[in-house]
Design a protein around this motif. Structure first.
Motif, PDB file in Angstrom:
ATOM      1  N   ILE A   2       0.850  -1.186   0.000  1.00  0.00           N
ATOM      2  CA  ILE A   2       0.000   0.000   0.000  1.00  0.00           C
ATOM      3  C   ILE A   2       0.888   1.240   0.000  1.00  0.00           C
ATOM      4  O   ILE A   2       1.843   1.338   0.764  1.00  0.00           O
ATOM      5  CB  ILE A   2      -0.923   0.004   1.237  1.00  0.00           C
ATOM      6  CG1 ILE A   2      -1.868  -1.194   1.180  1.00  0.00           C
ATOM      7  CG2 ILE A   2      -1.697   1.313   1.320  1.00  0.00           C
ATOM      8  CD1 ILE A   2      -2.711  -1.376   2.416  1.00  0.00           C
ATOM      9  N   SER A  25      -1.991   0.858 -11.543  1.00  0.00           N
ATOM     10  CA  SER A  25      -2.208  -0.307 -10.683  1.00  0.00           C
ATOM     11  C   SER A  25      -1.779   0.053  -9.270  1.00  0.00           C
ATOM     12  O   SER A  25      -1.055   1.019  -9.050  1.00  0.00           O
ATOM     13  CB  SER A  25      -1.425  -1.525 -11.179  1.00  0.00           C
ATOM     14  OG  SER A  25      -0.034  -1.280 -11.078  1.00  0.00           O
ATOM     15  N   ASP A  27      -2.576  -0.242  -4.691  1.00  0.00           N
ATOM     16  CA  ASP A  27      -3.466   0.113  -3.594  1.00  0.00           C
ATOM     17  C   ASP A  27      -2.922   1.359  -2.910  1.00  0.00           C
ATOM     18  O   ASP A  27      -1.749   1.397  -2.530  1.00  0.00           O
ATOM     19  CB  ASP A  27      -3.563  -1.034  -2.579  1.00  0.00           C
ATOM     20  CG  ASP A  27      -4.118  -2.298  -3.200  1.00  0.00           C
ATOM     21  OD1 ASP A  27      -5.082  -2.188  -3.984  1.00  0.00           O
ATOM     22  OD2 ASP A  27      -3.597  -3.385  -2.897  1.00  0.00           O
ATOM     23  N   TYR A  28      -3.780   2.349  -2.719  1.00  0.00           N
ATOM     24  CA  TYR A  28      -3.359   3.640  -2.193  1.00  0.00           C
ATOM     25  C   TYR A  28      -4.235   4.042  -1.019  1.00  0.00           C
ATOM     26  O   TYR A  28      -5.424   3.737  -0.982  1.00  0.00           O
ATOM     27  CB  TYR A  28      -3.426   4.711  -3.298  1.00  0.00           C
ATOM     28  CG  TYR A  28      -2.523   4.365  -4.446  1.00  0.00           C
ATOM     29  CD1 TYR A  28      -1.203   4.776  -4.447  1.00  0.00           C
ATOM     30  CD2 TYR A  28      -2.970   3.560  -5.483  1.00  0.00           C
ATOM     31  CE1 TYR A  28      -0.349   4.415  -5.473  1.00  0.00           C
ATOM     32  CE2 TYR A  28      -2.127   3.185  -6.516  1.00  0.00           C
ATOM     33  CZ  TYR A  28      -0.812   3.618  -6.502  1.00  0.00           C
ATOM     34  OH  TYR A  28       0.029   3.238  -7.520  1.00  0.00           O
ATOM     35  N   ARG A  29      -3.621   4.741  -0.056  1.00  0.00           N
ATOM     36  CA  ARG A  29      -4.336   5.319   1.068  1.00  0.00           C
ATOM     37  C   ARG A  29      -4.016   6.801   1.086  1.00  0.00           C
ATOM     38  O   ARG A  29      -2.859   7.200   0.972  1.00  0.00           O
ATOM     39  CB  ARG A  29      -3.908   4.699   2.392  1.00  0.00           C
ATOM     40  CG  ARG A  29      -4.480   3.324   2.588  1.00  0.00           C
ATOM     41  CD  ARG A  29      -4.301   2.884   4.032  1.00  0.00           C
ATOM     42  NE  ARG A  29      -4.797   1.531   4.142  1.00  0.00           N
ATOM     43  CZ  ARG A  29      -5.871   1.179   4.834  1.00  0.00           C
ATOM     44  NH1 ARG A  29      -6.525   2.080   5.517  1.00  0.00           N
ATOM     45  NH2 ARG A  29      -6.261  -0.055   4.879  1.00  0.00           N
ATOM     46  N   THR A  52      -7.020   0.765  -6.297  1.00  0.00           N
ATOM     47  CA  THR A  52      -7.956   0.983  -5.205  1.00  0.00           C
ATOM     48  C   THR A  52      -7.472   2.158  -4.358  1.00  0.00           C
ATOM     49  O   THR A  52      -6.265   2.413  -4.260  1.00  0.00           O
ATOM     50  CB  THR A  52      -8.128  -0.255  -4.304  1.00  0.00           C
ATOM     51  OG1 THR A  52      -6.876  -0.538  -3.661  1.00  0.00           O
ATOM     52  CG2 THR A  52      -8.590  -1.465  -5.106  1.00  0.00           C
ATOM     53  N   THR A  54      -8.272   4.156  -0.529  1.00  0.00           N
ATOM     54  CA  THR A  54      -8.947   4.372   0.745  1.00  0.00           C
ATOM     55  C   THR A  54      -8.626   5.784   1.191  1.00  0.00           C
ATOM     56  O   THR A  54      -7.450   6.151   1.310  1.00  0.00           O
ATOM     57  CB  THR A  54      -8.492   3.363   1.815  1.00  0.00           C
ATOM     58  OG1 THR A  54      -8.837   2.048   1.385  1.00  0.00           O
ATOM     59  CG2 THR A  54      -9.149   3.652   3.158  1.00  0.00           C
TER      60      THR A  54
END
Length: 155
Positions: A2, A25, A27-29, A52, A54
């Motif tokens: 992430i 591509s 996943d990131y917060r 994705t 969050t």
């Protein structure tokens, strides 16, 4: 893995959204670590398929200052959590001569579902511990003239 971004003001929020939108591509917060007052409408979240995001408000607020719209998720898988979205205003555009005004949609949050280019997936938003306060969506003013009619009024 992430990848984390942090926003503490409107400029850093805009920068993080733009950076994440450019990814193909991963996943990131995005952590919002202070109350953020918008200086303009925030960038739309327009994620590529396979990305994705969050957004974790960490108990803070995103404030539209009674002048700007809230979050606009155009495409992608987005989770919004621990955030207050307040004082947002989505205003539709004014109508032309003899035409009705545009709809004001999604005062605090607008979730789109129309992706045609294949690079992105339709928006899918999950909310967890999100408070909406004093948000509004206002239709745009109708245009002048005698040919226009309001919804359900004919003309």
């Amino acid at each position: 893995m992430i990848i984390n971004y942090v926003a503490t003001d409107f400029a850093s929020l805009q920068s993080a959204i733009a950076a994440i939108d450019s990814k193909t591509s991963g996943d990131y917060r995005l952590f919002i670590n202070a109350d953020v007052v918008e200086g303009a409408d925030p960038w739309a979240i327009n994620l590529h398929t396979g990305v994705t995001l969050t957004i974790d408000g960490t108990g803070h607020a995103l404030d539209g200052a009674n002048a700007h719209r809230g979050l606009f998720v155009y495409s992608g898988a987005v989770t919004i959590q621990n955030l207050t979205i307040r004082n947002m205003v989505a205003t539709g555009g004014a109508g032309g001569e003899g035409a009705g005004g545009g709809a004001g949609l999604g005062g605090g949050l607008f979730v789109a579902n129309d992706v045609a280019d294949g690079a992105a997936s339709a928006a899918d938003v999950v909310l967890d511990n999100v408070v909406f306060a004093h948000d509004s969506a206002i239709g745009g003013a109708g245009g002048g003239g005698t040919n226009g009619g309001g919804g359900g009024l004919g003309g």
